[in-house]
Design a protein around this motif. Structure first.
Motif, short mmCIF file in Angstrom:
data_model
loop_
_atom_site.label_atom_id
_atom_site.label_comp_id
_atom_site.label_asym_id
_atom_site.label_seq_id
_atom_site.Cartn_x
_atom_site.Cartn_y
_atom_site.Cartn_z
N GLY A 96 -41.97 20.54 -19.20
CA GLY A 96 -42.65 21.24 -20.29
C GLY A 96 -44.14 21.35 -20.02
O GLY A 96 -44.74 20.50 -19.36
N THR A 98 -47.87 22.34 -22.13
CA THR A 98 -48.50 22.60 -23.41
C THR A 98 -49.57 23.68 -23.27
O THR A 98 -50.41 23.62 -22.37
CB THR A 98 -49.13 21.33 -23.99
N HIS A 125 -40.42 25.00 -19.37
CA HIS A 125 -40.48 25.20 -20.83
C HIS A 125 -41.96 25.28 -21.19
O HIS A 125 -42.66 24.26 -21.22
CB HIS A 125 -39.80 24.04 -21.56
N ASP A 127 -45.52 26.46 -23.36
CA ASP A 127 -46.11 26.53 -24.70
C ASP A 127 -45.45 25.54 -25.66
O ASP A 127 -45.17 25.86 -26.82
CB ASP A 127 -46.02 27.95 -25.25
N LEU A 128 -45.23 24.32 -25.18
CA LEU A 128 -44.70 23.25 -26.03
C LEU A 128 -45.83 22.30 -26.39
O LEU A 128 -46.49 21.76 -25.50
CB LEU A 128 -43.59 22.48 -25.31
N ALA A 132 -43.64 17.93 -29.46
CA ALA A 132 -42.33 18.47 -29.05
C ALA A 132 -41.94 17.98 -27.67
O ALA A 132 -40.77 17.68 -27.40
CB ALA A 132 -42.37 20.00 -29.08
N GLN A 133 -42.92 17.86 -26.77
CA GLN A 133 -42.62 17.37 -25.44
C GLN A 133 -42.23 15.89 -25.47
O GLN A 133 -41.31 15.46 -24.76
CB GLN A 133 -43.82 17.57 -24.51
N GLY A 136 -38.76 15.73 -26.55
CA GLY A 136 -37.87 16.18 -25.49
C GLY A 136 -37.66 15.14 -24.41
O GLY A 136 -36.56 14.97 -23.89
#
Length: 303
Positions: A96, A98, A125, A127-128, A132-133, A136
């Motif tokens: 991920g 960001t 993945h 734009d997390l 949220a990361q 995950g």
């Protein structure tokens, strides 16, 4: 049918000679002959026509030779694949990113991994946000995260990639757009475009910078990410303090200015503290060798 019987059969079929095949297999000829007779008995048909001078394949033997070569090649490739996975040289890594980190770090990371570990596939993945990361990683839907620390909770290790200064994003016709550098106190009366997520690490850095300068920022608009934040700035609806990496994806109508006394935000690579996946561990070694990490920041685990 045992795999060893297929190997024995393939050796005899290739050499057309039991003695030479036995030598190649490092076994006694009587034992090889007995194994071939067992295979023929199991299949219910002769595989070879034997004379005192020649050994030839029957029609069934010719068919089995092709199948045996295919099966043995598949077994060898399967074993090699298992070894590659066990060594961390093959598999899928879900990573991920960001916000703007994808613009600056994704190319670096992808090039390093593809060069050193061409058998690994990357699933990106983008734009997390950091929370949220972190979720995950803990849930197992991500293997690695490029995020902005710090993060709360246990079970995740962080290693700093870089510390980014906050820069000012303003509309191109804003009075501050003509300045070579801005001080935080000059933003006292400005309307700000902040992130909507209450746990945004960037928001916390912006608030801290404003409070250190003696004022509370006036929140005019909220955005879910840079893709919305910068258009709001371009529309003249406010100014924004953003990580310097945002400048890698400029937007018409927005200019960026250094801020002499603004804070910084830390960009880090994150992974599970109890990680055992050889592919993930191999990627960490590759990125370390590629000098991705800031040398003065050791690996650490959030508390």
């Amino acid at each position: 049918m045992e795999l060893r019987h297929l190997r024995y059969f393939a050796a005899v079929a290739e050499t057309k000679h039991f003695g030479r095949a036995a030598d190649h297999l490092h076994m006694a000829q009587p034992a090889l002959s007995q194994a071939i007779r067992q295979l023929e008995a199991e299949l219910g048909t002769p595989l070879f026509t034997r004379t005192t001078r020649n050994v030839t394949l029957t029609a069934a033997g010719e068919f089995l030779q092709g199948e045996a070569l295919r099966i043995l090649a598949a077994v060898e490739e399967s074993a090699a694949g298992v070894q590659r996975i066990a060594a961390g040289h093959q598999g899928l890594i879900r990573i991920g990113f960001t916000g703007s980190a994808a613009h600056t770090q994704l190319p670096r990371i992808a090039r390093a991994v593809q060069s050193a570990l061409p058998g690994l596939a990357l699933k990106i993945h983008a734009d997390l946000l950091t929370p949220a990361q972190a979720d995950g990683l803990r849930e197992g839907s991500l293997d690695l995260g490029v995020l902005r620390g710090p993060i709360s909770g246990d079970g995740i290790r962080l290693r700093t990639i870089e510390s980014e200064p906050l820069v000012l994003a303003v509309r191109a016709d804003h009075p501050l757009a003509e300045r070579s550098e801005v001080a935080m106190k000059e933003l006292h009366d400005e309307a700000f475009v902040l992130f909507a997520n209450p746990h945004s690490v960037v928001n916390e850095a912006v608030l801290r910078s404003c409070r250190d300068a003696g004022f509370e920022p006036r929140r005019a608009h909220e955005a879910v990410g840079n893709a919305v934040q910068l258009p709001l700035v371009a529309a003249g609806l406010g100014v924004a303090l953003v990580p310097a990496s945002v400048m890698a994806a400029p937007l018409d109508g927005v200019v960026f200015k250094p801020v002499s006394d603004a804070g910084t935000v830390e960009l880090a690579l994150a992974w599970r503290a109890d990680e055992t996946n050889p592919a993930v561990l191999s990627v960490l070694q590759v990125l370390d060798a590629a000098d991705l990490f800031a040398s003065h920041h050791p690996e650490r685990e959030p508390r």
